[in-house]
Every structure is written in C-alpha cells, then in structure tokens.
Design an enzyme around this catalytic site. Structure first.
Site, PDB file in Angstrom:
ATOM      1  N   LYS A 254       0.794  -1.333  -0.099  1.00  0.00           N
ATOM      2  CA  LYS A 254       0.106  -0.051   0.107  1.00  0.00           C
ATOM      3  C   LYS A 254       0.887   1.486   0.162  1.00  0.00           C
ATOM      4  O   LYS A 254       2.082   1.210   0.075  1.00  0.00           O
ATOM      5  CB  LYS A 254      -0.879  -0.001   1.248  1.00  0.00           C
ATOM      6  CG  LYS A 254      -0.180  -0.014   2.378  1.00  0.00           C
ATOM      7  CD  LYS A 254      -1.037  -0.379   3.914  1.00  0.00           C
ATOM      8  CE  LYS A 254      -0.324  -0.170   4.872  1.00  0.00           C
ATOM      9  NZ  LYS A 254      -1.063  -0.708   6.384  1.00  0.00           N
TER      10      LYS A 254
ATOM     11  N   ARG B  68     -10.790   0.489  14.305  1.00  0.00           N
ATOM     12  CA  ARG B  68     -11.007   1.014  13.042  1.00  0.00           C
ATOM     13  C   ARG B  68     -11.851   0.459  12.315  1.00  0.00           C
ATOM     14  O   ARG B  68     -13.016   0.804  11.981  1.00  0.00           O
ATOM     15  CB  ARG B  68      -9.436   1.058  12.470  1.00  0.00           C
ATOM     16  CG  ARG B  68      -8.495   1.975  12.879  1.00  0.00           C
ATOM     17  CD  ARG B  68      -7.037   2.146  12.168  1.00  0.00           C
ATOM     18  NE  ARG B  68      -6.868   1.018  11.452  1.00  0.00           N
ATOM     19  CZ  ARG B  68      -5.592   0.937  11.052  1.00  0.00           C
ATOM     20  NH1 ARG B  68      -4.925   1.903  11.044  1.00  0.00           N
ATOM     21  NH2 ARG B  68      -5.249  -0.196  10.478  1.00  0.00           N
TER      22      ARG B  68
ATOM     23  N   TYR C 240      16.963  29.908   7.918  1.00  0.00           N
ATOM     24  CA  TYR C 240      15.662  30.375   8.485  1.00  0.00           C
ATOM     25  C   TYR C 240      15.623  30.286  10.090  1.00  0.00           C
ATOM     26  O   TYR C 240      16.099  29.504  10.795  1.00  0.00           O
ATOM     27  CB  TYR C 240      14.520  29.739   8.077  1.00  0.00           C
ATOM     28  CG  TYR C 240      14.144  29.843   6.402  1.00  0.00           C
ATOM     29  CD1 TYR C 240      13.950  31.278   6.203  1.00  0.00           C
ATOM     30  CD2 TYR C 240      14.307  28.982   5.583  1.00  0.00           C
ATOM     31  CE1 TYR C 240      13.619  31.694   4.913  1.00  0.00           C
ATOM     32  CE2 TYR C 240      13.893  29.118   4.278  1.00  0.00           C
ATOM     33  CZ  TYR C 240      13.561  30.590   3.904  1.00  0.00           C
ATOM     34  OH  TYR C 240      13.433  30.475   2.435  1.00  0.00           O
TER      35      TYR C 240
ATOM     36  N   MET D  14      12.980  24.513   2.539  1.00  0.00           N
ATOM     37  CA  MET D  14      11.855  23.524   1.595  1.00  0.00           C
ATOM     38  C   MET D  14      12.770  22.894   0.572  1.00  0.00           C
ATOM     39  O   MET D  14      12.692  21.884   0.473  1.00  0.00           O
ATOM     40  CB  MET D  14      11.384  24.811   0.757  1.00  0.00           C
ATOM     41  CG  MET D  14      10.191  24.041  -0.270  1.00  0.00           C
ATOM     42  SD  MET D  14       9.414  25.299  -1.037  1.00  0.00           S
ATOM     43  CE  MET D  14       8.101  25.733  -0.113  1.00  0.00           C
TER      44      MET D  14
HETATM   45  C1  PLP Z   1      -0.319  -1.683   6.728  1.00  0.00           C
HETATM   46  C2  PLP Z   1      -1.054  -3.078   7.063  1.00  0.00           C
HETATM   47  C3  PLP Z   1      -0.077  -4.138   7.293  1.00  0.00           C
HETATM   48  C4  PLP Z   1       1.349  -3.905   7.403  1.00  0.00           C
HETATM   49  O1  PLP Z   1       1.763  -3.453   8.539  1.00  0.00           O
HETATM   50  P1  PLP Z   1       3.359  -3.313   8.812  1.00  0.00           P
HETATM   51  O2  PLP Z   1       3.434  -2.931  10.165  1.00  0.00           O
HETATM   52  O3  PLP Z   1       3.957  -2.206   7.861  1.00  0.00           O
HETATM   53  O4  PLP Z   1       4.059  -4.671   8.785  1.00  0.00           O
HETATM   54  C5  PLP Z   1      -0.605  -5.443   7.473  1.00  0.00           C
HETATM   55  N1  PLP Z   1      -2.446  -5.496   7.669  1.00  0.00           N
HETATM   56  C6  PLP Z   1      -2.779  -4.433   7.411  1.00  0.00           C
HETATM   57  C7  PLP Z   1      -4.203  -4.544   7.507  1.00  0.00           C
HETATM   58  C8  PLP Z   1      -2.457  -3.065   7.332  1.00  0.00           C
HETATM   59  O5  PLP Z   1      -3.187  -2.159   6.981  1.00  0.00           O
END
Ligand code: PLP
Length: 356
Positions: A35, A131, A253, A301
């Site tokens: 992701k 969540r 800065y 920046m």
């Molecule tokens: C991001 C995610 C993972 C991976 O988590 P890591 O801590 O990066 O290994 C696994 N399962 C779900 C549902 C996630 O959202």
C-alpha cells in the site's frame, strides 16, 4: 544539469527482506503489503523485485491493483479495506482481486445484482483496534451472510493488531479473535511485520508483512539490521555550495544555529519539499561521502545544511546520504519524533526514483 537528488530502491534488498519474513513463518503464505505505493518504494517496482517469489500482494486501491494486473502480475491481490463502492466490487470480480469486507454496507454491495464471476472476500474482525471490522460477536452472523451470497467466495478471516510492536503485544486482541477464527474454519490472517517477528502464535495461513519488507524495524528496541533486514531505500543528495562560518555566524531560517568556533558547512540539495522532515533537529546524522556528520540549523524547503568542519575533502559534488545503508532511517525518524514508515511514504514525487 539536473538537481542532484535521488532516491534509490534496491530490488535485491526487497527480495532478501521478503525471504526473511517468509523464513520466519515458513508454513504460511506471506502477502507483501505494498500500500501507499509500497511505502514510497513504488508498488510495481516492488512487485517486480519480488517476482514470482511473492505469494501475493496487499494494498488499498483497486486502481493500483488493476495496474499490477495490467503489468502482468498474476499472484493473488487483496484490498485491505475492501471495495469503496459497488463499482469496485464489479472490478474486483473482473480482475480477480480479493478484498476485505469490514462493514454491512459492503455486504450490501455484494448482495446487489449479479457479477461476471464470484469475488473472493476476507472477513475483517475488529479485535480491539476499533478502526475497521465486525466485532467478534457479530462475526459468526457476518460469516453466515457471506456464505449465503452466490457471488461471494469467503476464504479468510482477518484482524489487525494495534500493539504488536510494543511490550503490550497481541495477547488481548488474539484472545478475542482466535476463538471466532478457529470456529469459522477459514484461513487465518492476522500478522503484520511485528507479529511475524515476535508473535508466532498469530501466523495462521497468511501473514501480511509491510515495513520489514523495506528493511525498517517496527520495534523501538531493535533496528532493521538487528532483525536481519537490509534497507531497501537510500535517499541521497549532493552538496551544491559550501560556506565558511566565523564564531557568531548563524545559519538558515530563523538563524537557529550559531557557530561557536570556525566551521565549514555544506549546502545539500534536499529539503522538506523532497520529504526530509523539517522538524529534524540540529545534529541529525548524515553521511558525507561515507563519513558520519550531522545537520546544522533548520531544514528549508529545497536545501539543508551539514557540518563539514571535520571533512576537509568534502565539497561541492560530495554525496550526502540522508538515510539508507549508512544512516538507518530509524535514526532520522527518532530525531524527528516519527517512524520510518512516515519518512518512506513522504519522499516527494519530484525526487527521481532509481532502481539499483
Ligand atoms: C499496513 C498493514 C499491514 C502491514 O503492517 P506493517 O506494520 O507495515 O507490517 C498489515 N495489515 C494491514 C491490515 C495493514 O493495514
């Protein structure tokens, strides 16, 4: 002449890290979590680096999944948050992409109309992170409903841990999830990177390592290197100017740094618009042509400043590693009050990405 900054992605490190995760959960399949454009590494680049070895991939957007299919990636792909509307359910069926079902409204999309072929679904259980997911109490009836849908093929029950990386561990969540998972007879998927490394009881059939694929540790008390991982990303930029400071001269800065003795500094072609954290304090480690040094003053920046006082050989054109093999990303994260995940994901699109 192009601006001298680049982020290098190391395919051999990605493969090494994937194998390390697999080795720790040998009886399982491991979905590579890619992701957020593979945590900034490039999802296609990462998928190709793992080639045929990856058991499958997990990500969020159907568009990214379709792009992987178009590029010839044939392994299973799972959408971790499932479909975001009814059309995505159709696309999942069309492209052979699985997805989590975490809420009743997604169930309703699955029940609506017909599909060209059944879509593989995973049931997501909320075991305490609050969540996404059905509660352990709701799960049995959700399973029954999904099993009754002609266009859904329920294969897996999943949950996600909130504290697998710290001393609280997974026990509280695992005790809520395991009985429901066991009773369902479905394949189990619960382990993120931290659980792959430290909570073998949760490995089930399918683990989901993310951060460790990229060589970064999920733990405060261990580095990626100590876990047997290799950094898969190196951010570096070159020195484009130098300055000599006299005692009392200040830098950048806010003039937040004042020299107490004569100093030589280098101006580096990397700033917060490239993804380097502005909040990183004075003295955050960098490596100049392989030699350890530190940042000076505020990150701006497009530029930042490093100390060259003890590096007389360094000058315009010297390569400054900001994180990678020489500077663990965990150290930069700690100096910025964040985690390696956020730094990797924040590397800006304007930074050229090279595979090597
Ligand atoms: C991001 C995610 C993972 C991976 O988590 P890591 O801590 O990066 O290994 C696994 N399962 C779900 C549902 C996630 O959202």
């Amino acid at each position: 002449m192009t601006r001298p900054i680049r982020v290098e992605i190391h395919p051999s490190a990605l493969l090494h890290n994937y194998r390390r995760c697999k080795q720790l959960s040998r009886s399982n399949t491991a979905l590579a979590v890619i992701k957020a454009d593979a945590y900034g590494h490039g999802s296609l680049l990462t998928a190709r680096a793992l080639a045929d070895e990856a058991d499958g991939f997990a990500l969020l957007n159907i568009e990214d999944a379709i792009r992987l299919r178009a590029a010839g990636i044939r392994q299973p792909i799972t959408l971790l948050e499932g479909p975001f509307d009814r059309r995505e359910v159709e696309a999942m069926a069309e492209y052979g992409i699985a997805g989590a079902i975490h809420s009743p409204h997604q169930m309703a999309w699955l029940a609506e109309g017909s599909l060209p072929r059944p879509v593989e679904v995973w049931l997501k259980v909320n075991s305490g992170m609050n969540r996404l997911g059905f509660t352990p109490k709701q799960a049995p009836s959700a399973i029954e409903q999904l099993r009754g849908l002609p266009h859904a093929r329920l294969t897996t029950i999943m949950t996600h841990f909130a504290t697998a990386d710290d001393e609280r561990g997974v026990e509280a969540q695992w005790q809520r999830f395991a009985p429901v998972a066991e009773a369902s007879g479905l394949a189990v998927s619960a382990a993120n990177s931290a659980a792959v490394f430290r909570h073998p009881q949760t490995h089930g059939q399918t683990s989901r390592p993310g951060i460790t694929l990229y060589g970064c540790s999920p733990f405060d008390d261990a580095t990626g290197q100590e876990l047997g991982l290799l950094p898969a990303m190196t951010l570096s930029a070159d020195i484009i100017a130098t300055q000599e400071l006299r005692p009392g001269d200040a830098v950048g800065y806010g003039l937040r740094f004042t020299a107490e003795s004569p100093m030589r500094i280098g101006i580096v072609a990397c700033g917060y618009a490239d993804g380097y954290p502005r909040i990183a304090g004075n003295g955050t480690p960098v490596a100049v042509d392989g030699q350890l040094s530190g940042t000076v003053g505020r990150v701006s920046m497009d530029m930042m400043v490093v100390d060259l006082t003890h590096l007389p050989q360094a000058g315009v054109g010297s390569r400054v590693e900001l994180w990678g093999q020489e500077i663990p990303i965990e150290k930069v994260a700690a100096a910025s009050g964040t985690i390696g995940y956020e730094l990797m994901c924040a590397v800006a699109p304007r930074v050229p990405r090279l595979a090597r």
